[in-house]
Write a protein that holds these residues in place. Structure first.
Motif, PDB file in Angstrom:
ATOM      1  N   ARG A  43       0.833  -1.214   0.000  1.00 24.94           N
ATOM      2  CA  ARG A  43       0.000   0.000   0.000  1.00 24.94           C
ATOM      3  C   ARG A  43       0.867   1.265   0.000  1.00 24.94           C
ATOM      4  NH1 ARG A  43      -5.193   0.092   1.449  1.00 24.94           N
ATOM      5  NH2 ARG A  43      -4.830   2.009   2.604  1.00 24.94           N
ATOM      6  N   LEU A  48      -0.799   4.574  -1.222  1.00 25.48           N
ATOM      7  CA  LEU A  48      -2.129   4.580  -0.607  1.00 25.48           C
ATOM      8  C   LEU A  48      -2.030   4.735   0.906  1.00 25.48           C
ATOM      9  CD1 LEU A  48      -3.807   1.729  -2.675  1.00 25.48           C
ATOM     10  CD2 LEU A  48      -4.430   4.153  -2.725  1.00 25.48           C
ATOM     11  N   TYR A  77      -1.556  -1.507  -7.754  1.00 28.15           N
ATOM     12  CA  TYR A  77      -1.782  -2.343  -6.578  1.00 28.15           C
ATOM     13  C   TYR A  77      -3.082  -3.116  -6.730  1.00 28.15           C
ATOM     14  CZ  TYR A  77      -3.021  -3.335  -1.676  1.00 28.15           C
ATOM     15  OH  TYR A  77      -3.397  -3.940  -0.497  1.00 28.15           O
ATOM     16  N   GLN A  79      -5.597  -5.173  -4.618  1.00 24.08           N
ATOM     17  CA  GLN A  79      -5.859  -5.303  -3.185  1.00 24.08           C
ATOM     18  C   GLN A  79      -6.136  -6.748  -2.751  1.00 24.08           C
ATOM     19  OE1 GLN A  79      -8.782  -2.477  -4.426  1.00 24.08           O
ATOM     20  NE2 GLN A  79      -8.861  -1.620  -2.383  1.00 24.08           N
ATOM     21  N   PRO A  83     -11.778  -6.513  -3.891  1.00 22.20           N
ATOM     22  CA  PRO A  83     -13.077  -5.846  -3.893  1.00 22.20           C
ATOM     23  C   PRO A  83     -13.533  -5.537  -5.321  1.00 22.20           C
ATOM     24  CG  PRO A  83     -11.351  -4.308  -3.267  1.00 22.20           C
ATOM     25  CD  PRO A  83     -10.709  -5.662  -3.354  1.00 22.20           C
ATOM     26  N   CYS A  84     -14.837  -5.432  -5.503  1.00 19.46           N
ATOM     27  CA  CYS A  84     -15.390  -5.106  -6.815  1.00 19.46           C
ATOM     28  C   CYS A  84     -16.217  -3.839  -6.723  1.00 19.46           C
ATOM     29  CB  CYS A  84     -16.289  -6.240  -7.304  1.00 19.46           C
ATOM     30  SG  CYS A  84     -15.413  -7.783  -7.531  1.00 19.46           S
ATOM     31  N   LEU A  85     -16.379  -3.193  -7.867  1.00 19.92           N
ATOM     32  CA  LEU A  85     -17.274  -2.035  -7.937  1.00 19.92           C
ATOM     33  C   LEU A  85     -18.703  -2.549  -8.137  1.00 19.92           C
ATOM     34  CD1 LEU A  85     -15.063   0.075 -10.369  1.00 19.92           C
ATOM     35  CD2 LEU A  85     -15.319   0.401  -7.897  1.00 19.92           C
ATOM     36  N   VAL A  96     -12.742   0.836 -14.871  1.00 18.31           N
ATOM     37  CA  VAL A  96     -11.294   0.977 -14.704  1.00 18.31           C
ATOM     38  C   VAL A  96     -10.637   1.353 -16.038  1.00 18.31           C
ATOM     39  CG1 VAL A  96      -9.186  -0.319 -14.201  1.00 18.31           C
ATOM     40  CG2 VAL A  96     -11.160  -0.500 -12.674  1.00 18.31           C
ATOM     41  N   LEU A  99     -10.917   4.980 -16.576  1.00 21.22           N
ATOM     42  CA  LEU A  99      -9.951   5.749 -15.775  1.00 21.22           C
ATOM     43  C   LEU A  99      -8.585   5.762 -16.438  1.00 21.22           C
ATOM     44  CD1 LEU A  99     -10.562   4.499 -12.113  1.00 21.22           C
ATOM     45  CD2 LEU A  99     -11.061   6.767 -13.018  1.00 21.22           C
ATOM     46  N   ARG A 131      -8.129  -6.438 -14.024  1.00 19.50           N
ATOM     47  CA  ARG A 131      -8.190  -4.972 -13.891  1.00 19.50           C
ATOM     48  C   ARG A 131      -6.789  -4.403 -13.688  1.00 19.50           C
ATOM     49  NH1 ARG A 131     -12.732  -5.024  -9.542  1.00 19.50           N
ATOM     50  NH2 ARG A 131     -10.853  -5.402  -8.357  1.00 19.50           N
TER      51      ARG A 131
ATOM     52  N   ARG B 159     -14.191   2.018   1.977  1.00 24.49           N
ATOM     53  CA  ARG B 159     -12.778   2.295   1.751  1.00 24.49           C
ATOM     54  C   ARG B 159     -12.215   1.439   0.616  1.00 24.49           C
ATOM     55  NH1 ARG B 159      -8.105   0.680   6.112  1.00 24.49           N
ATOM     56  NH2 ARG B 159      -6.338   1.478   4.939  1.00 24.49           N
ATOM     57  N   ALA B 160     -12.544   0.124   0.615  1.00 23.74           N
ATOM     58  CA  ALA B 160     -11.948  -0.779  -0.380  1.00 23.74           C
ATOM     59  C   ALA B 160     -12.282  -0.319  -1.800  1.00 23.74           C
ATOM     60  CB  ALA B 160     -12.426  -2.204  -0.154  1.00 23.74           C
ATOM     61  N   ARG B 161     -13.532   0.114  -2.012  1.00 25.22           N
ATOM     62  CA  ARG B 161     -13.915   0.540  -3.364  1.00 25.22           C
ATOM     63  C   ARG B 161     -13.281   1.880  -3.735  1.00 25.22           C
ATOM     64  NH1 ARG B 161     -20.313  -0.875  -3.377  1.00 25.22           N
ATOM     65  NH2 ARG B 161     -20.114  -3.060  -3.929  1.00 25.22           N
ATOM     66  N   GLU B 163     -10.474   2.973  -2.650  1.00 22.43           N
ATOM     67  CA  GLU B 163      -9.048   2.720  -2.913  1.00 22.43           C
ATOM     68  C   GLU B 163      -8.843   1.906  -4.181  1.00 22.43           C
ATOM     69  OE1 GLU B 163      -7.431   1.243   0.779  1.00 22.43           O
ATOM     70  OE2 GLU B 163      -6.927   3.307   1.373  1.00 22.43           O
ATOM     71  N   LEU B 164      -9.824   1.087  -4.528  1.00 24.53           N
ATOM     72  CA  LEU B 164      -9.733   0.361  -5.796  1.00 24.53           C
ATOM     73  C   LEU B 164      -9.619   1.376  -6.945  1.00 24.53           C
ATOM     74  CD1 LEU B 164     -12.140  -2.527  -6.809  1.00 24.53           C
ATOM     75  CD2 LEU B 164     -11.183  -0.978  -8.472  1.00 24.53           C
ATOM     76  N   LEU B 165     -10.474   2.388  -6.882  1.00 24.34           N
ATOM     77  CA  LEU B 165     -10.438   3.411  -7.939  1.00 24.34           C
ATOM     78  C   LEU B 165      -9.132   4.197  -7.888  1.00 24.34           C
ATOM     79  CD1 LEU B 165     -14.162   4.569  -7.674  1.00 24.34           C
ATOM     80  CD2 LEU B 165     -13.118   3.316  -9.566  1.00 24.34           C
TER      81      LEU B 165
END
Lengths: 191, 267
Positions: A43, A48, A77, A79, A83-85, A96, A99, A131, B159-161, B163-165
């Motif tokens: 991180r 981050l 990175y 994670q 996690p997913c959107l 993504v 972006l 991703r 937070r996880a989402r 930080e994912l972005l």
């Protein structure tokens, strides 16, 4: 030439005066007991999390001189926990890709219309690795990205990472898998 | 015009009997709220008595000093209360909330007084300035506290989402946008609901007051609409202001989401 260079990185009480060099095309596996600060290190390298001291640079350019989004596009990175959107697999990739300003590509072996919030742990990890590889980063920081995959799926993910390294990318991979470094022919490091 | 019925202390005593209905529910269902209920009723009585007394003084004075002082105190208390209602804090949040409360309510009230009402006296005429600001503040408080709480909760829990972005090259604003959108919606929904319900399901407080004071219903309705629009404007300004402030407070100079700054409290 060294791609990612870390000098004197300190974040008490986890690590102090840490030096690290990752060359282009190099894969390193980082191991260590739980709570030793492996995730925190990834991180911190992705900018981050803050550090107490130390310098990080990529291809000779210091992180402080690089705008955060530019740094994180290059030093990518993935994670822990993948996690997913909200939305489908396809929408996750599209968000993504937008972006990164690159065209979205399909995730191998995943239904593009599947609801990302209902993916299994392994499927979410496939999506996360896909991703992370979008837009050709220079460095991949992988945090337990194959922990929930079965052996064949993990092997496929490993070969994607090796292909990335063959094209000149550097990889720092945090894993509890004792055999990973050997399978990848990678340098093993510990915290 | 019909004469206004003056309320005596005896009348208020009779009104206080209605609180007993609340106490009866508490007793029957054993909610354990008896003490809080009593305190809330006494607190409301004391606060309104004080407000009546202070406004009496303000109405008698000339010049802007008294009105400014009262409105500054009201806005500051509202700003503090907006944070205290929430379940999370972050360093700097009280100053941000007070600042947003001041700017949004003063901007809207000034616009209302000087442009819409075009009041016959100076801007600080207490008869207009104090009640208008009071209505706007009371409602902006709601929007600001809901929006602020939703923003801090969103950054903390999502937070996880976020930080994912960030990890894929999003700017701070891009990464925060989903949380900010949800927070803005949460802050503005009560005033949207109020605008939908007004006149059909509810006779709003200000209109009730004017009707009781003998005002013509048409004028009362127009004033109510003006107030609703003013409140909507203040809620929108305040909610957007406070969630953007929350965003600034939880990200650092390198656009890192600093959830370590967020502290959970019992609200």
């Amino acid at each position: 030439m060294d791609s990612l260079v870390v000098r004197g990185l300190t974040r008490t009480p986890w690590w102090r005066d840490l030096d690290l060099e990752l060359e282009g095309g190099e894969v390193a596996v980082l191991r260590g007991p739980s709570g030793s600060g492996k995730t925190l290190l990834l991180r911190a390298l992705a900018d981050l999390d803050p550090v107490d001291a130390g310098e990080v640079s990529l291809d000779g350019r210091s992180r402080e001189a690089t705008p955060p989004p530019v740094w994180r596009r290059a030093v990518r990175y993935a994670q822990q926990g993948a996690p997913c959107l909200p939305g489908t697999v396809e929408e996750n990739v599209a968000a993504v890709a937008a972006l990164l300003n690159v065209p979205p590509t399909p995730v191998p072996a995943l239904d593009p219309r599947a609801d990302a919030s209902r993916l299994s742990g392994g499927e979410a990890q496939r999506l996360a690795l896909h991703r992370a590889l979008l837009g050709a980063p220079r460095v991949l920081l992988l945090d337990e990205v194959t922990a929930a995959l079965d052996r064949p799926a993990a092997a496929e993910a490993e070969s994607r990472v090796q292909a990335f390294a063959r094209e000149g990318g550097s990889v720092l991979w945090v894993s509890h898998d004792a055999a990973l470094a050997e399978r990848l022919g990678a340098r093993e490091m510990s915290l | 015009m019909i004469a206004i019925v003056q309320l005596t202390l005896t009348d208020l005593g009779l009104a206080a009997l209605l609180v007993l209905a609340n106490a009866a529910v508490d007793l029957i269902l054993r909610l354990g709220l008896g003490r809080r209920l009593l305190l809330a009723a006494v607190r409301a009585a004391v606060q309104l008595a004080l407000l009546g007394w202070v406004l009496g003084l303000v109405f008698e004075t000339e010049g802007p000093g008294a009105v400014l002082l009262v409105t500054l105190v009201m806005a500051t208390v509202a700003g503090v209360e907006a944070v205290r209602r929430g379940s999370r804090r972050v360093p700097g949040v009280f100053a941000a909330s007070i600042g947003v409360m001041l700017v949004s309510s003063f901007a809207v009230t000034s616009y209302g007084l000087l442009v819409v009402l075009d009041i016959p006296g100076p801007w600080y005429t207490p008869q207009y300035a104090v009640p208008l600001l009071g209505m706007v503040l009371g409602n902006a408080l709601n929007g600001i506290s809901l929006g602020l709480d939703a923003a801090l909760e969103g950054f903390d829990e999502d937070r996880a989402r976020v930080e994912l972005l960030l990890a894929h090259g999003a700017t701070r604003r891009q990464a925060a946008a989903p949380v900010l959108r949800r927070a803005a919606r949460r802050g503005m929904i009560p005033i949207l609901n109020a605008m939908i319900a007004v006149g059909v399901i509810s006779v709003p407080g200000m209109m009730t007051g004017q009707l009781l004071a003998g005002e013509d219903p048409g004028t009362a309705a127009r004033y109510q609409l003006f107030i609703l629009f003013a409140i909507a404007g203040a809620v929108a300004l305040g909610t957007v202001g406070v969630i953007l402030a929350a965003e600034r407070l939880v990200f650092d100079e390198r656009d890192r989401l600093r959830v370590d700054r967020i502290r959970r409290v019992d609200s």
